[in-house]
Scaffold this motif. Structure first.
Motif, PDB file in Angstrom:
ATOM      1  N   LEU A  85      42.231  50.473  34.362  1.00  0.00           N
ATOM      2  CA  LEU A  85      43.137  50.004  35.409  1.00  0.00           C
ATOM      3  C   LEU A  85      44.547  50.562  35.190  1.00  0.00           C
ATOM      4  O   LEU A  85      45.202  51.010  36.135  1.00  0.00           O
ATOM      5  CB  LEU A  85      43.158  48.472  35.449  1.00  0.00           C
ATOM      6  N   THR A  86      44.993  50.579  33.954  1.00  0.00           N
ATOM      7  CA  THR A  86      46.311  51.138  33.631  1.00  0.00           C
ATOM      8  C   THR A  86      46.351  52.625  33.964  1.00  0.00           C
ATOM      9  O   THR A  86      47.318  53.110  34.565  1.00  0.00           O
ATOM     10  CB  THR A  86      46.634  50.905  32.137  1.00  0.00           C
ATOM     11  N   LYS A  87      45.293  53.357  33.620  1.00  0.00           N
ATOM     12  CA  LYS A  87      45.258  54.798  33.907  1.00  0.00           C
ATOM     13  C   LYS A  87      45.252  55.072  35.408  1.00  0.00           C
ATOM     14  O   LYS A  87      45.892  56.016  35.869  1.00  0.00           O
ATOM     15  CB  LYS A  87      44.040  55.436  33.238  1.00  0.00           C
ATOM     16  N   VAL A  88      44.524  54.251  36.173  1.00  0.00           N
ATOM     17  CA  VAL A  88      44.506  54.414  37.631  1.00  0.00           C
ATOM     18  C   VAL A  88      45.903  54.161  38.192  1.00  0.00           C
ATOM     19  O   VAL A  88      46.403  54.936  39.012  1.00  0.00           O
ATOM     20  CB  VAL A  88      43.466  53.476  38.285  1.00  0.00           C
ATOM     21  N   ALA A  89      46.551  53.088  37.730  1.00  0.00           N
ATOM     22  CA  ALA A  89      47.901  52.763  38.213  1.00  0.00           C
ATOM     23  C   ALA A  89      48.893  53.869  37.849  1.00  0.00           C
ATOM     24  O   ALA A  89      49.698  54.287  38.691  1.00  0.00           O
ATOM     25  CB  ALA A  89      48.355  51.425  37.635  1.00  0.00           C
ATOM     26  N   TYR A 146      41.179  51.967  44.290  1.00  0.00           N
ATOM     27  CA  TYR A 146      40.833  53.178  43.545  1.00  0.00           C
ATOM     28  C   TYR A 146      40.065  52.829  42.268  1.00  0.00           C
ATOM     29  O   TYR A 146      39.107  53.507  41.905  1.00  0.00           O
ATOM     30  CB  TYR A 146      42.091  53.977  43.206  1.00  0.00           C
ATOM     31  N   TYR A 147      40.482  51.773  41.594  1.00  0.00           N
ATOM     32  CA  TYR A 147      39.788  51.318  40.385  1.00  0.00           C
ATOM     33  C   TYR A 147      38.335  50.959  40.721  1.00  0.00           C
ATOM     34  O   TYR A 147      37.410  51.396  40.040  1.00  0.00           O
ATOM     35  CB  TYR A 147      40.516  50.109  39.789  1.00  0.00           C
ATOM     36  N   LYS A 192      32.873  57.221  37.618  1.00  0.00           N
ATOM     37  CA  LYS A 192      33.735  58.378  37.361  1.00  0.00           C
ATOM     38  C   LYS A 192      34.898  58.053  36.428  1.00  0.00           C
ATOM     39  O   LYS A 192      35.947  58.691  36.479  1.00  0.00           O
ATOM     40  CB  LYS A 192      34.281  58.918  38.685  1.00  0.00           C
ATOM     41  N   GLU A 193      34.705  57.082  35.544  1.00  0.00           N
ATOM     42  CA  GLU A 193      35.770  56.703  34.608  1.00  0.00           C
ATOM     43  C   GLU A 193      36.245  57.886  33.776  1.00  0.00           C
ATOM     44  O   GLU A 193      37.401  57.940  33.375  1.00  0.00           O
ATOM     45  CB  GLU A 193      35.289  55.578  33.677  1.00  0.00           C
ATOM     46  N   SER A 194      35.350  58.852  33.524  1.00  0.00           N
ATOM     47  CA  SER A 194      35.699  60.010  32.690  1.00  0.00           C
ATOM     48  C   SER A 194      36.827  60.837  33.294  1.00  0.00           C
ATOM     49  O   SER A 194      37.527  61.564  32.568  1.00  0.00           O
ATOM     50  CB  SER A 194      34.464  60.886  32.476  1.00  0.00           C
TER      51      SER A 194
END
Length: 113
Positions: free
Chosen positions: A28-32, A99-100, A108-110
């Motif tokens: 979630l942090t990476k998406v944000a 998006y998360y 597609k978390e990678s």
């Protein structure tokens, strides 16, 4: 706590309450972070579930360009299912949450590693 951390906490609360899931806080942090300054802009940080043009933008710019998915009818179906789960009447559909959820849906978390 920074403004970004406050927003991420808000997104996590939405994932718990609207989707009944415990969020992967790292993802979630990476998406944000990936959304950059858009999360601070009131209009850009939200997705209008009833605006077809906006949903096309999510499909083209996020699912196809960012996640590298092929153009199929399943893309719009998945967007609509996330919008439905979020709640059609929910005015504040946060882009980072959508998006998360789409990233998790397609496995597609990678992309964010």
């Amino acid at each position: 706590m920074s403004k970004r951390d406050e927003l991420i906490e808000k997104y996590a609360a939405d994932i718990k309450s609207k989707f009944g899931q415990a969020p992967d806080m790292d993802l979630l942090t990476k998406v944000a972070v990936g959304l950059g300054p858009a999360i601070y802009n009131l209009d850009a940080s939200k997705v209008s579930g009833s605006d077809e043009k906006e949903l096309e933008t999510v499909k083209n710019n996020f699912l196809i360009k960012k996640l590298g998915l092929a153009e199929t009818p399943a893309l719009m179906e998945s967007i609509n299912s996330v919008i439905d789960a979020y709640g059609k009447s929910e005015k504040n559909k946060h882009r980072a949450v959508i998006y998360y959820m789409l990233t998790k849906h397609f496995g597609k978390e990678s992309v964010y590693n």
